[in-house]
Design an enzyme around this catalytic site. Structure first.
Site, mmCIF file in Angstrom:
data_model
loop_
_atom_site.group_PDB
_atom_site.id
_atom_site.type_symbol
_atom_site.label_atom_id
_atom_site.label_comp_id
_atom_site.label_asym_id
_atom_site.label_seq_id
_atom_site.Cartn_x
_atom_site.Cartn_y
_atom_site.Cartn_z
ATOM 1 N N ASP A 26 0.861 -1.185 0.000
ATOM 2 C CA ASP A 26 0.000 0.000 0.000
ATOM 3 C C ASP A 26 0.904 1.245 0.000
ATOM 4 O O ASP A 26 2.131 1.127 0.094
ATOM 5 C CB ASP A 26 -0.847 -0.083 1.280
ATOM 6 C CG ASP A 26 -1.904 0.989 1.395
ATOM 7 O OD1 ASP A 26 -2.221 1.634 0.387
ATOM 8 O OD2 ASP A 26 -2.409 1.172 2.525
ATOM 9 N N GLU A 58 2.735 5.329 -3.699
ATOM 10 C CA GLU A 58 2.771 6.372 -4.752
ATOM 11 C C GLU A 58 4.109 7.096 -4.799
ATOM 12 O O GLU A 58 4.488 7.533 -5.899
ATOM 13 C CB GLU A 58 1.624 7.349 -4.520
ATOM 14 C CG GLU A 58 0.246 6.739 -4.642
ATOM 15 C CD GLU A 58 -0.133 5.812 -3.489
ATOM 16 O OE1 GLU A 58 0.369 6.048 -2.381
ATOM 17 O OE2 GLU A 58 -0.892 4.871 -3.723
ATOM 18 N N ASP A 77 -9.049 4.181 -1.600
ATOM 19 C CA ASP A 77 -9.977 4.544 -0.520
ATOM 20 C C ASP A 77 -11.281 5.109 -1.052
ATOM 21 O O ASP A 77 -11.526 6.323 -0.976
ATOM 22 C CB ASP A 77 -9.296 5.545 0.419
ATOM 23 C CG ASP A 77 -8.068 4.936 1.078
ATOM 24 O OD1 ASP A 77 -7.894 3.706 0.983
ATOM 25 O OD2 ASP A 77 -7.289 5.692 1.672
HETATM 26 C C1 NOJ Z 1 -4.547 3.236 2.938
HETATM 27 C C2 NOJ Z 1 -5.189 2.130 2.140
HETATM 28 O O1 NOJ Z 1 -5.748 2.637 0.972
HETATM 29 C C3 NOJ Z 1 -6.216 1.435 3.026
HETATM 30 O O2 NOJ Z 1 -6.819 0.405 2.289
HETATM 31 C C4 NOJ Z 1 -5.555 0.908 4.276
HETATM 32 O O3 NOJ Z 1 -6.526 0.338 5.104
HETATM 33 C C5 NOJ Z 1 -4.874 2.043 5.019
HETATM 34 N N1 NOJ Z 1 -3.951 2.698 4.156
HETATM 35 C C6 NOJ Z 1 -4.142 1.575 6.278
HETATM 36 O O4 NOJ Z 1 -3.137 0.699 5.922
#
Ligand code: NOJ
Length: 972
Positions: A544, A547, A620
Site C-alpha cells: 500500500d 505512490e 480509498d
Molecule cells: C490506505 C489504504 O488505501 C487502506 O486500504 C488501508 O486500510 C490504510 N492505508 C491503512 O493501511
C-alpha cells in the site's frame, strides 16, 4: 488516507501530537492538497499553447531536416532518425527517431530527445526500461518497411498486410498514421508539439518567490540563445517558476529548470476515446474544455483522501494509454513518460483531439495500429506484458478490514464464516499487525505466534495477506532500516547524498529506492522464510502507500527534486515508483519456495506494465452509491489499460453502509476480478455473518455465486495471461461495430464467457435496463427468462429485487460452473461441473474451461487442462460435445499427459442445462462415455423466438461424462 483516531492507543503521546498536527493539516482540504494545472508551472506553460494556437498565423516552429541523422542501413532494422529543429532557438537541436517494431503487427514508435546540449543534463529516457517487457523492442527488418522520401515528406508503408502508412511531413513537423488509405491519427496537427530545451539558469533572470512573470521581458529571458528572437507568440510570456516552484509550503528546487514537452494527438472521425487510467470518470472520456470537466486528466500518482467519484483528478496509478474507437477501426497510443502528465480532451466536429503535457523526460510514443480492440490488447501485451495466471485461490473471496486486532480475532472471523457456511479464501491484516508499523515485525502482544496462526489458517485451505508498506521506520533497532542504510539504498534528498526522511504511519521514515539494483536481491531475501521467520507459505503481501505516500510531503508524496539511483530526479520517475516496489515484492514471493509458486501481491499504485506483478485496487473509495456506481467504469478503464486483476473495496472504505447498500456492493464485488471487502478502522464491523436474514443469506448466496463462477474467472484470467484481453469487457470491446454501446460503462462481459453483468448501484431498485448490442437471445442466469434482442429491441428490463441483479448469458455460450458450496476454493478442485448451454438463434453454442493446479508454474510446461465445449444443431438434433482446446488452439495435446490431468481424471460433468431448444427431445444419449443419464424437459421459449418469456430448459442429470474425455451427448 485516514484520520488517526482509532490507532492512537498504541502510540506515545508526544509523537502522536506531532502526527495529529501533520495528518490533520495535510488532510484538511482535499482539493487544496493537490495541484490544478494552473498551479503547475509546466502545465500553465503548455496548456496556454492551445489558446495561442487559435491566433491567426500561429504555426509550428518545429521542422524536420530532409536527410537522416541515421537510417536503417546503419542500424540493421527499420529505424530512421531525423533532425528536428525549432525556429525559436536556431542553436538548439532535437532528434526524432521513427522505429517500426517486429512484434505487435506493426507498432510504430516515435521518440524525440534533445541532442547536442552543452549542459550536463539528460532527459529521463528509462520509462521504457521499466514499462516494457523488452525495453528496446526488436525492430522489424528494414525490408518490411517501404520508405518513399520526397522533399518535405517521408512516407513509410508497413504492417503485416502493408496497409499501414506513417506519413511524416517535414515542415511543419506532422505525422499522419493511416490504415488502408484512411487517416486514423495525427500527431502535431494542431501545432502544439513543443519540447523545452535545457538551458542554464544564467540564461534566465532569477525568478524566485513568485517574481512577476509579466514584468520579465522576453529579451531578458531568451536573449542568450535566441539572438533576441521573439518566442512569446509560441511560448507565451515567461513563467515566473521556471527554476523554482512553490506549492503551498513546499519549494521545488528544479535544478534542471524547464524541460517539459507537449504534443497534440488527434483521432479524426472518432467520437470516443478510452483509457488514461486511473480516473474516477466515465469510460468514454469526456472533454476537459468546460462543461463536465475543466481540468485535464492528471496522471501523477497520489494518495488522495476521499476522492471524488466524477473527476479528472489524479488518483493512485497512471497508465498513459488511450484507445480511440469508431465503427471502422480502433487505434491505440501509449506515451511512455513517467513524469507528471496531463491530458486535455476535446470532442470536436472532426473527431477527438487530445493534448498531452509532461513535465520531463523524452517523448516516446507507441502507435498501436489496431484495427480492432482485440488486436489492441495483443499489441499492448506484446509491449508491456500480461498478468500471469494468478493463484487460483486469489480469485476467491477476501475478507479485510483495518484491522483484525489479534490472532483470536482472525480465527474467530474464520470460525464465523464456517459456522454460517460462507466461503472465504483469504483473511487480511492491515498495518496494526506490525509492531509500531515496522512491517515484518509482528506485534507479539496481539500475534504471539504468527507461524502457528498462519498454519492454522492454511490447514483450512485458506491464506493470509499482511501489509508491507514502503515507508521504513527510522530506528536503529529495526533491521530493515539498518540494512537499507548499510546498503545505501535509501532515496536521497535533492543534494543526492542525504537520505530523504518523511512521515508516514510509522512516524519518521525513509523510503528504499527500488530503482537501485542493489535493493533487489536484498528485498528478495527479506521474504525468504529463513529471514522472515514469522512468515510461512500461507502468507502473501499487500503493498500500500506506494505512490509513495509521504504525509508531510508536497501533494502527500515525495519532493520532486529528490534523487533516485542514476541521479534521476523523483519528478522523472514518480509514476513508476509504485510499480518498482510492487515488482520487487512480486519477485521476492515467486522465489521463496522451491519449486517456485505464483505470487500474490496487491498494490495501490501502478504504471503501464504493473499488470506483470499482480493485482491492484481502486484505493480509498467511499461507501456511497455514487462511488459504487463509479467503480464499474473505473475497473473497465483499468482493464482496457492492461490491469486485468483489479477490484474495489467492497462496502466502501469509508462509512457504514446500510444492509441494502452492502448487499449491492457484494453483488458488484462478486463480479470484480479481485473480490475483497475492506473497511476503515473507524467503521463498524460489517462481516456478512453479522447481519440478520434476509441480508445475511443474500450476502452468503452472492459469495457462493462467486465460487460457482470461479472456473469462468480462471478461464478468463488464462485468456488474459495469453493475450492481455480484459477479464471485464466493456461493450465497445465486445461489439466494436455498435457505436450506440461505446459510451455504455455500467455493464460488462466476464472474459469471453458471454456472461453479461450489470451491478445495481442505486437504492430501492427493483428493475434495471440492460443494453444488448447483438441480435441474439439473452437468458437470465437466475430465472432463465429469455430476452430476444433485435434491431428493434436493444434495451431490456431485468428484475432486480434486492436478492438479484442483471446477470445474463448471451446465447451462443456454454458456461462451465461448479455449483457445490465449499469453505474455500482450494477445496473445490475435484468437484464436478455443471454446463449451462445457452443456445444462439442458430442453435449452437461454445465454451471453454481452463484448469491447472492453481498455484505452481507447471502450466508453463504444459501441465494444464484446457477443454472446449460445443453445441451444434443440425437436422433436428443437437449435439453437445467436449474436445481438447489446447490441441485445437496451439497444436499441443499436453492436456492429457500432465500430472494435473491425471489428478483430475475422474472429475465429472454432473449436470447440463440446455436453454432455448426448439422442442422436447425424444431421446438423449451419450456417446464416448457410458452414462446413466436422466433428463427433464420444461417447455418455454426457443432460441429462435421473438418474444420474451421463460426459456425452454432441458436438464440432463448424471450423464456420466468426464471433463477430460471426448464425449458427445445427442439430443434428438
Ligand atoms: C490506505 C489504504 O488505501 C487502506 O486500504 C488501508 O486500510 C490504510 N492505508 C491503512 O493501511
Amino acid at each position: 488516507m485516514q484520520e488517526p483516531r482509532a490507532w492512537l492507543w498504541r502510540w506515545p503521546l508526544a509523537f502522536l501530537l506531532v502526527l495529529i498536527t501533520v495528518v490533520s493539516t495535510t488532510h484538511a482540504a482535499k482539493h487544496g492538497d493537490f495541484k490544478t494545472c494552473s498551479q503547475s508551472s509546466f502545465c500553465r506553460r503548455l496548456r496556454s499553447l492551445s489558446e495561442r494556437a487559435q491566433a491567426s498565423g500561429f504555426h509550428s516552429p518545429y521542422s524536420l531536416g530532409d536527410g537522416y541523422l541515421s537510417d536503417a542501413a546503419q542500424q540493421g532494422g527499420a529505424s530512421w532518425t531525423f533532425s528536428l529543429d525549432t525556429e525559436l532557438y536556431p542553436d538548439i537541436h532535437f532528434a526524432l527517431t521513427v522505429d517500426f517494431l517486429s512484434k505487435g503487427d506493426g507498432i510504430a514508435r516515435l521518440r524525440v530527445d534533445e541532442v547536442g546540449s552543452k549542459l550536463p543534463w539528460k532527459r529521463y529516457n528509462e520509462a521504457a526500461k521499466w514499462a516494457l517487457v523488452d525495453p528496446e523492442p526488436a525492430l522489424t527488418a528494414v525490408g518490411n518497411v517501404k520508405k518513399v522520401s520526397s522533399k518535405g515528406q517521408t512516407r513509410f508503408t508497413y504492417g503485416v498486410n502493408s496497409d499501414l502508412e506513417l506519413i511524416v511531413d517535414h515542415a511543419p513537423f506532422k505525422v499522419t498514421f493511416r490504415r488502408s488509405g484512411e487517416d486514423i491519427m495525427y500527431i502535431n496537427e494542431r501545432n502544439l508539439f513543443h519540447m523545452e530545451h535545457f538551458r542554464s539558469k544564467a540564461e534566465t533572470p532569477a525568478q524566485v518567490d513568485g517574481g512577476d512573470a509579466a514584468a520579465v521581458s522576453e529579451q531578458q529571458v531568451f536573449s542568450a540563445t535566441s539572438g533576441k528572437k521573439d518566442t512569446t507568440w509560441f511560448e507565451g510570456e515567461p513563467d515566473a517558476e521556471l527554476w523554482e516552484e512553490r506549492f503551498s509550503k513546499w519549494t521545488d528546487s528544479k535544478p534542471k529548470g524547464p524541460e517539459a514537452f507537449s504534443v497534440d494527438i488527434s483521432f479524426p472521425g472518432v467520437e470516443h476515446i478510452f483509457g488514461l487510467a486511473e480516473h474516477a470518470s466515465p469510460l468514454s472520456l469526456p472533454s476537459t474544455d468546460g462543461g463536465r470537466y475543466t481540468e485535464p486528466y492528471r496522471l501523477w500518482n497520489v494518495d488522495i483522501f476521499e476522492y471524488e467519484h466524477d473527476s479528472t483528478m489524479a488518483l493512485y496509478g497512471a497508465i498513459p494509454l488511450v484507445h480511440a474507437q469508431n465503427t471502422k477501426h480502433s487505434v491505440g497510443l501509449l506515451s511512455l513518460v513517467a513524469s507528471e502528465t496531463l491530458v486535455d480532451v476535446v470532442h470536436a466536429k472532426s473527431g477527438v483531439q487530445t493534448h498531452w503535457m509532461s513535465e520531463s523526460g523524452i517523448m516516446d510514443l507507441l502507435i498501436l495500429p489496431g484495427p480492432d480492440p482485440a488486436s489492441l490488447f495483443k499489441q499492448y501485451a506484446a509491449l508491456t506484458g500480461t498478468t500471469d495466471l494468478p493463484p487460483q485461490w486469489s480469485l476467491g473471496y477476501h475478507q479485510c478490514r483495518w484491522n483484525y486486532i489479534d490472532d483470536t480475532d482472525v480465527l474467530e472471523v474464520q470460525r464465523r464464516f464456517d459456522e454460517e457456511d460462507i466461503p472465504l479464501d483469504v483473511t487480511w491484516l492491515d498495518i496494526e499487525y506490525a509492531e509500531e508499523h515496522r512491517y515484518f515485525d509482528w506485534d507479539k502482544k496481539h500475534f504471539p505466534d504468527p507461524v502457528k496462526l498462519q498454519n492454522e489458517v492454511g490447514a483450512k485451505g485458506r491464506k493470509m495477506v499482511a501489509i508491507v508498506d514502503p515507508h521504513i521506520k527510522r530506528t536503529d533497532d529495526f533491521r530493515i532500516y539498518k540494512d537499507a542504510q548499510d546498503k545505501n539504498v535509501i532515496t536521497k534528498k535533492s543534494d543526492g547524498k542525504t537520505n530523504f526522511e518523511g512521515w508516514c504511519w510509522t512516524g519518521s521514515s525513509v523510503w528504499v529506492d527500488f530503482f537501485n539494483p542493489a535493493s533487489w536481491s536484498w528485498w528478495k531475501d527479506m521474504f525468504s522464510f529463513n529471514v522472515w521467520k514469522d512468515s510461512t507459505k500461507f502468507l502473501f503481501i499487500w503493498n500500500d502507500m506506494n505512490e509513495p505516500s509521504v504525509f508531510d510531503g508536497p501533494e502527500i508524496s515525495m519532493p520532486r527534486d529528490n534523487v533516485h539511483h542514476g541521479g534521476w530526479e523523483h519528478r522523472d520517475v514518480h509514476n513508476i515508483n509504485g510499480m518498482m516496489f510492487h515488482r520487487a515484492t512480486h519477485d521476492a514471493l515467486v522465489v521463496r519456495e522451491e519449486p517456485a509458486k505464483r505470487s500474490f501481491v496487491l498494490s495501490r499504485s501502478f504504471f503501464a506494465g504493473s499488470q506483470r506483478y499482480g493485482a491492484i485496487w481502486t484505493g480509498d473509495n467511499m461507501g456511497t452509491w455514487d462511488h459504487m456506481a463509479g467503480e464499474t467504469s473505473m475497473l473497465l478503464s483499468l482493464n482496457i489499460c492492461g490491469m486485468t486483476f483489479c477490484g474495489a473495496d467492497v462496502g466502501g472504505f469509508f462509512g457504514n453502509p446500510s444492509p441494502e447498500m452492502l448487499i449491492r456492493w457484494y453483488q458488484a464485488g462478486a463480479f470484480m476480478p479481485f473480490f475483497r471487502a475492506h473497511a476503515h478502522i473507524d467503521t463498524k464491523r460489517r462481516e456478512p455473518y453479522l447481519y440478520e436474514d434476509p441480508y445475511k443469506s443474500i450476502m452468503r448466496d452472492t459469495i457462493r455465486l462467486r465460487y460457482t463462477m470461479l472456473p469462468i474467472w480462471y478461464t478468463a484470467f488464462h485468456e488474459a495471461s495469453r493475450t492481455g484481453t480484459p477479464t471485464m469487457r466493456p461493450q465497445y470491446v465486445v461489439f466494436p461495430k455498435d457505436d450506440k454501446g461505446f459510451a455504455v460503462d455500467d455493464q460488462y462481459y466476464v472474459g469471453g464467457s458471454g456472461l453479461l453483468v450489470k451491478p445495481v448501484t442505486a437504492p430501492s431498485v427493483d428493475s434495471s435496463q440492460v443494453y444488448l448490442s447483438d441480435n441474439q437471445p439473452y437468458y437470465n442466469y437466475f430465472t432463465h427468462h429469455f430476452y430476444p434482442a433485435s434491431d428493434s429491441v436493444r434495451n431490456v428490463t431485468v428484475p432486480s429485487p434486492l436478492e438479484s441483479f442483471p446477470l445474463l448469458v448471451q446465447g451462443g455460450n456454454i458456461l462451465p460452473i461448479r455449483a457445490r458450496a465449499r469453505r474455500a476454493s482450494t477445496l473445490m478442485w475435484r468437484d464436478p461441473f455443471t454446463l449451462v448451454v445457452a443456445l444462439r438463434r442458430q442453435g449452437d453454442a461454445q465454451g471453454e474451461l481452463y484448469l491447472d493446479d492453481g498455484e505452481s508454474f507447471a502450466y508453463a510446461n504444459g501441465d494444464y487442462v484446457w477443454r472446449g465445449f460445443r453445441a451444434v444443431s443440425e437436422r433436428g438434433q443437437t449435439v453437445v460435445s467436449s474436445f481438447d482446446k489446447a490441441s485445437s488452439e496451439n497444436g499441443s495435446a499436453l492436456t492429457r499427459l500432465g500430472s494435473w490431468a491425471s489428478q483430475i481424471a475422474d472429475v465429472h460433468v454432473e449436470k447440463l442445462v440446455i436453454l432455448g431448444l426448439e422442442t422436447k427431445p425424444t431421446s438423449v444419449t451419450v456417446e464416448g462415455e457410458a452414462g446413466d443419464l436422466a433428463w427433464v424437459w420444461e417447455d418455454g421459449c426457443a432460441a429462435t423466438d421473438k418474444a420474451e418469456g421463460t426459456a425452454s430448459r432441458l436438464t440432463i442429470k448424471a450423464p456420466g461424462v468426464r471433463v477430460l474425455r471426448e464425449w458427445s451427448i445427442r439430443i434428438v
